[in-house]
Write a protein that holds these residues in place. Structure first.
Motif, PDB file in Angstrom:
ATOM      1  N   ARG A 116       0.864  -1.191   0.000  1.00 27.70           N
ATOM      2  CA  ARG A 116       0.000   0.000   0.000  1.00 27.70           C
ATOM      3  C   ARG A 116       0.898   1.238   0.000  1.00 27.70           C
ATOM      4  NH1 ARG A 116      -4.578  -2.164   0.184  1.00 27.70           N
ATOM      5  NH2 ARG A 116      -5.143  -3.856   1.564  1.00 27.70           N
ATOM      6  N   ALA A 117       0.566   2.195  -0.873  1.00 27.05           N
ATOM      7  CA  ALA A 117       1.435   3.364  -1.031  1.00 27.05           C
ATOM      8  C   ALA A 117       0.607   4.607  -1.325  1.00 27.05           C
ATOM      9  CB  ALA A 117       2.439   3.112  -2.145  1.00 27.05           C
ATOM     10  N   GLU A 118      -0.094   5.063  -0.307  1.00 25.14           N
ATOM     11  CA  GLU A 118      -0.903   6.267  -0.469  1.00 25.14           C
ATOM     12  C   GLU A 118      -0.285   7.402   0.345  1.00 25.14           C
ATOM     13  OE1 GLU A 118      -5.340   4.807  -1.143  1.00 25.14           O
ATOM     14  OE2 GLU A 118      -4.477   3.982   0.691  1.00 25.14           O
ATOM     15  N   GLY A 119      -0.429   8.604  -0.138  1.00 25.91           N
ATOM     16  CA  GLY A 119       0.077   9.771   0.570  1.00 25.91           C
ATOM     17  C   GLY A 119       1.591   9.760   0.678  1.00 25.91           C
ATOM     18  N   ASP A 120       2.081  10.131   1.870  1.00 25.52           N
ATOM     19  CA  ASP A 120       3.533  10.213   2.056  1.00 25.52           C
ATOM     20  C   ASP A 120       4.205   8.843   2.120  1.00 25.52           C
ATOM     21  OD1 ASP A 120       2.550   9.557   4.581  1.00 25.52           O
ATOM     22  OD2 ASP A 120       4.091  10.713   5.635  1.00 25.52           O
ATOM     23  N   ALA A 121       3.409   7.769   2.240  1.00 24.95           N
ATOM     24  CA  ALA A 121       3.979   6.416   2.248  1.00 24.95           C
ATOM     25  C   ALA A 121       4.675   6.120   0.921  1.00 24.95           C
ATOM     26  CB  ALA A 121       2.886   5.383   2.517  1.00 24.95           C
ATOM     27  N   ARG A 122       4.142   6.643  -0.169  1.00 30.10           N
ATOM     28  CA  ARG A 122       4.715   6.397  -1.494  1.00 30.10           C
ATOM     29  C   ARG A 122       6.178   6.843  -1.543  1.00 30.10           C
ATOM     30  NH1 ARG A 122       2.466   5.362  -6.557  1.00 30.10           N
ATOM     31  NH2 ARG A 122       0.457   5.440  -5.549  1.00 30.10           N
ATOM     32  N   ALA A 123       6.452   8.055  -1.100  1.00 32.22           N
ATOM     33  CA  ALA A 123       7.829   8.574  -1.123  1.00 32.22           C
ATOM     34  C   ALA A 123       8.728   7.770  -0.191  1.00 32.22           C
ATOM     35  CB  ALA A 123       7.842  10.050  -0.735  1.00 32.22           C
ATOM     36  N   ARG A 124       8.204   7.378   0.971  1.00 34.24           N
ATOM     37  CA  ARG A 124       9.005   6.598   1.924  1.00 34.24           C
ATOM     38  C   ARG A 124       9.350   5.221   1.358  1.00 34.24           C
ATOM     39  NH1 ARG A 124       5.330   6.767   6.704  1.00 34.24           N
ATOM     40  NH2 ARG A 124       6.738   5.232   7.570  1.00 34.24           N
ATOM     41  N   ILE A 125       8.404   4.605   0.644  1.00 30.18           N
ATOM     42  CA  ILE A 125       8.663   3.298   0.029  1.00 30.18           C
ATOM     43  C   ILE A 125       9.702   3.451  -1.080  1.00 30.18           C
ATOM     44  CG2 ILE A 125       7.650   1.441  -1.357  1.00 30.18           C
ATOM     45  CD1 ILE A 125       5.015   2.019   0.275  1.00 30.18           C
ATOM     46  N   MET A 126       9.603   4.513  -1.851  1.00 30.57           N
ATOM     47  CA  MET A 126      10.573   4.736  -2.921  1.00 30.57           C
ATOM     48  C   MET A 126      11.971   4.982  -2.342  1.00 30.57           C
ATOM     49  SD  MET A 126       8.174   6.845  -5.556  1.00 30.57           S
ATOM     50  CE  MET A 126       9.039   6.604  -7.082  1.00 30.57           C
ATOM     51  N   GLU A 127      12.070   5.643  -1.191  1.00 30.69           N
ATOM     52  CA  GLU A 127      13.361   5.816  -0.516  1.00 30.69           C
ATOM     53  C   GLU A 127      13.927   4.468  -0.083  1.00 30.69           C
ATOM     54  OE1 GLU A 127      12.964   8.581   2.731  1.00 30.69           O
ATOM     55  OE2 GLU A 127      12.365  10.220   1.400  1.00 30.69           O
ATOM     56  N   LEU A 128      13.063   3.618   0.474  1.00 38.56           N
ATOM     57  CA  LEU A 128      13.503   2.269   0.861  1.00 38.56           C
ATOM     58  C   LEU A 128      14.016   1.502  -0.352  1.00 38.56           C
ATOM     59  CD1 LEU A 128      10.910   0.819   3.410  1.00 38.56           C
ATOM     60  CD2 LEU A 128      13.347   1.183   3.757  1.00 38.56           C
ATOM     61  N   ALA A 129      13.322   1.637  -1.468  1.00 33.90           N
ATOM     62  CA  ALA A 129      13.741   0.956  -2.694  1.00 33.90           C
ATOM     63  C   ALA A 129      15.140   1.417  -3.098  1.00 33.90           C
ATOM     64  CB  ALA A 129      12.738   1.217  -3.821  1.00 33.90           C
ATOM     65  N   ASP A 130      15.416   2.711  -2.968  1.00 36.36           N
ATOM     66  CA  ASP A 130      16.753   3.234  -3.284  1.00 36.36           C
ATOM     67  C   ASP A 130      17.802   2.664  -2.338  1.00 36.36           C
ATOM     68  OD1 ASP A 130      15.990   4.734  -5.465  1.00 36.36           O
ATOM     69  OD2 ASP A 130      15.812   6.612  -4.337  1.00 36.36           O
ATOM     70  N   VAL A 131      17.506   2.676  -1.048  1.00 35.56           N
ATOM     71  CA  VAL A 131      18.458   2.179  -0.047  1.00 35.56           C
ATOM     72  C   VAL A 131      18.782   0.708  -0.293  1.00 35.56           C
ATOM     73  CG1 VAL A 131      18.738   1.641   2.418  1.00 35.56           C
ATOM     74  CG2 VAL A 131      17.841   3.875   1.723  1.00 35.56           C
ATOM     75  N   PHE A 132      17.768  -0.092  -0.617  1.00 37.26           N
ATOM     76  CA  PHE A 132      17.965  -1.528  -0.830  1.00 37.26           C
ATOM     77  C   PHE A 132      18.382  -1.860  -2.266  1.00 37.26           C
ATOM     78  CE2 PHE A 132      15.881  -1.891   3.206  1.00 37.26           C
ATOM     79  CZ  PHE A 132      16.290  -3.114   3.723  1.00 37.26           C
ATOM     80  N   ARG A 133      18.475  -0.831  -3.107  1.00 38.36           N
ATOM     81  CA  ARG A 133      18.834  -1.017  -4.524  1.00 38.36           C
ATOM     82  C   ARG A 133      17.924  -2.028  -5.215  1.00 38.36           C
ATOM     83  NH1 ARG A 133      24.965  -1.065  -2.935  1.00 38.36           N
ATOM     84  NH2 ARG A 133      25.367   1.161  -2.943  1.00 38.36           N
ATOM     85  N   VAL A 134      16.627  -1.778  -5.073  1.00 38.49           N
ATOM     86  CA  VAL A 134      15.621  -2.619  -5.711  1.00 38.49           C
ATOM     87  C   VAL A 134      14.758  -1.745  -6.605  1.00 38.49           C
ATOM     88  CG1 VAL A 134      15.644  -4.265  -3.799  1.00 38.49           C
ATOM     89  CG2 VAL A 134      13.963  -2.411  -3.794  1.00 38.49           C
ATOM     90  N   GLY A 135      13.969  -2.364  -7.466  1.00 35.90           N
ATOM     91  CA  GLY A 135      13.184  -1.620  -8.437  1.00 35.90           C
ATOM     92  C   GLY A 135      11.703  -1.571  -8.131  1.00 35.90           C
ATOM     93  N   ILE A 136      11.068  -0.496  -8.593  1.00 33.87           N
ATOM     94  CA  ILE A 136       9.617  -0.383  -8.568  1.00 33.87           C
ATOM     95  C   ILE A 136       9.162  -0.815  -9.963  1.00 33.87           C
ATOM     96  CG2 ILE A 136       7.636   1.158  -8.290  1.00 33.87           C
ATOM     97  CD1 ILE A 136       9.300   1.056  -5.737  1.00 33.87           C
ATOM     98  N   VAL A 137       8.362  -1.886 -10.050  1.00 31.45           N
ATOM     99  CA  VAL A 137       8.006  -2.435 -11.356  1.00 31.45           C
ATOM    100  C   VAL A 137       6.545  -2.220 -11.729  1.00 31.45           C
ATOM    101  CG1 VAL A 137       9.883  -4.115 -11.397  1.00 31.45           C
ATOM    102  CG2 VAL A 137       7.686  -4.748 -10.370  1.00 31.45           C
ATOM    103  N   ASP A 138       5.726  -1.721 -10.783  1.00 38.66           N
ATOM    104  CA  ASP A 138       4.338  -1.413 -11.102  1.00 38.66           C
ATOM    105  C   ASP A 138       3.857  -0.338 -10.139  1.00 38.66           C
ATOM    106  OD1 ASP A 138       1.919  -1.935 -12.671  1.00 38.66           O
ATOM    107  OD2 ASP A 138       1.071  -2.679 -10.786  1.00 38.66           O
ATOM    108  N   VAL A 139       3.088   0.590 -10.687  1.00 43.56           N
ATOM    109  CA  VAL A 139       2.576   1.708  -9.894  1.00 43.56           C
ATOM    110  C   VAL A 139       1.089   1.854 -10.179  1.00 43.56           C
ATOM    111  CG1 VAL A 139       2.728   4.191  -9.480  1.00 43.56           C
ATOM    112  CG2 VAL A 139       4.793   2.904 -10.059  1.00 43.56           C
TER     113      VAL A 139
END
Length: 176
Positions: free
Chosen positions: A96-119
Motif C-alpha cells: 500500500r502506497a498512499e500519501g507520504d507512504a509512497r515517497a518513503r517506500i521509494m526511498e527504501l527501494a533506493d536504499v535496498f537497490r531494488v526496483g519499482i516495477v508497477d505503480v
C-alpha cells in the motif's frame, strides 16, 4: 529436531518427467519440509539444476543425500557449506502506497537497490533480488506500510570459485 539447521543443496538431474516428484518425495517420506525449491535448466542441454533448502539435522540429511544418489536420474549432489556459495532469491511485493507512504517506500527501494516495477494510485510493486537476509529485512520494513501481496522464488545457489558443480567432490559421509 534438536540441532536442526538450514542446508542448501544443489542437485544436477536429467531433465525427465517425474524427477522432481521423486526427489521431493524422498524428503517427504522422512517427514522433512522443504523450505525452498527452485528448478531450472543449466548450461548443458537436457540437465536441470535443483536447489533445495531444507531445515534438518546433519545426520538425517546425509541419509537423504545417499538415497538421492541412488536415483537413476540424479547426476550430482553438492551441499553448500555456509559462506561457500553465492545465494540469491527474487521477491515481488505489492505494498500500500498512499500519501507520504509512497515517497518513503521509494526511498527504501533506493536504499535496498531494488526496483519499482508497477505503480497504481494506491500501490507500488517492488522487485528485489538478493540474499535471503536482505529480502527478509526489506519485507519487514515494507510490512509497516501494509503488504497486499507477496511472492518469493526459491533460493538458487552457485558455489564460489572457479570450479563448477561437476568438478567438485561430494561431501564425505561422516562415520557413525
Amino acid at each position: 529436531m534438536n540441532g536442526a539447521s538450514l542446508h542448501t543443496i544443489s542437485v544436477l538431474v536429467e531433465d525427465r518427467p517425474g524427477v522432481l516428484t521423486r526427489v521431493a518425495g524422498l524428503f517427504a517420506a522422512r517427514g522433512y519440509n522443504i523450505d525452498s525449491l527452485a528448478v531450472g535448466p543449466t548450461e548443458a542441454e537436457g540437465i536441470s539444476r535443483m536447489t533445495i533448502v531444507v531445515n534438518v539435522d546433519e545426520s538425517p540429511l546425509e541419509q537423504v543425500t545417499k538415497q538421492l544418489n541412488k536415483l537413476i536420474n540424479v547426476i550430482k549432489i553438492l551441499e553448500h557449506e555456509a559462506g561457500t556459495a553465492v545465494e540469491r532469491e527474487l521477491m515481488l511485493v505489492k505494498v500500500r502506497a498512499e500519501g507520504d507512504a509512497r515517497a518513503r517506500i521509494m526511498e527504501l527501494a533506493d536504499v535496498f537497490r531494488v526496483g519499482i516495477v508497477d505503480v497504481t494510485a494506491s500501490t507500488l510493486t517492488v522487485e528485489a533480488s538478493g540474499g535471503p537476509e536482505k529480502l527478509e529485512a526489506l519485507r519487514e520494513l515494507l510490512g509497516e506500510f501494509g503488504i497486499v501481496e507477496l511472492s518469493r522464488t526459491g533460493r538458487i545457489a552457485l558455489a564460489r570459485g572457479e570450479r563448477g558443480i561437476r568438478e567438485r567432490a561430494l561431501k564425505p559421509a561422516k562415520a557413525g
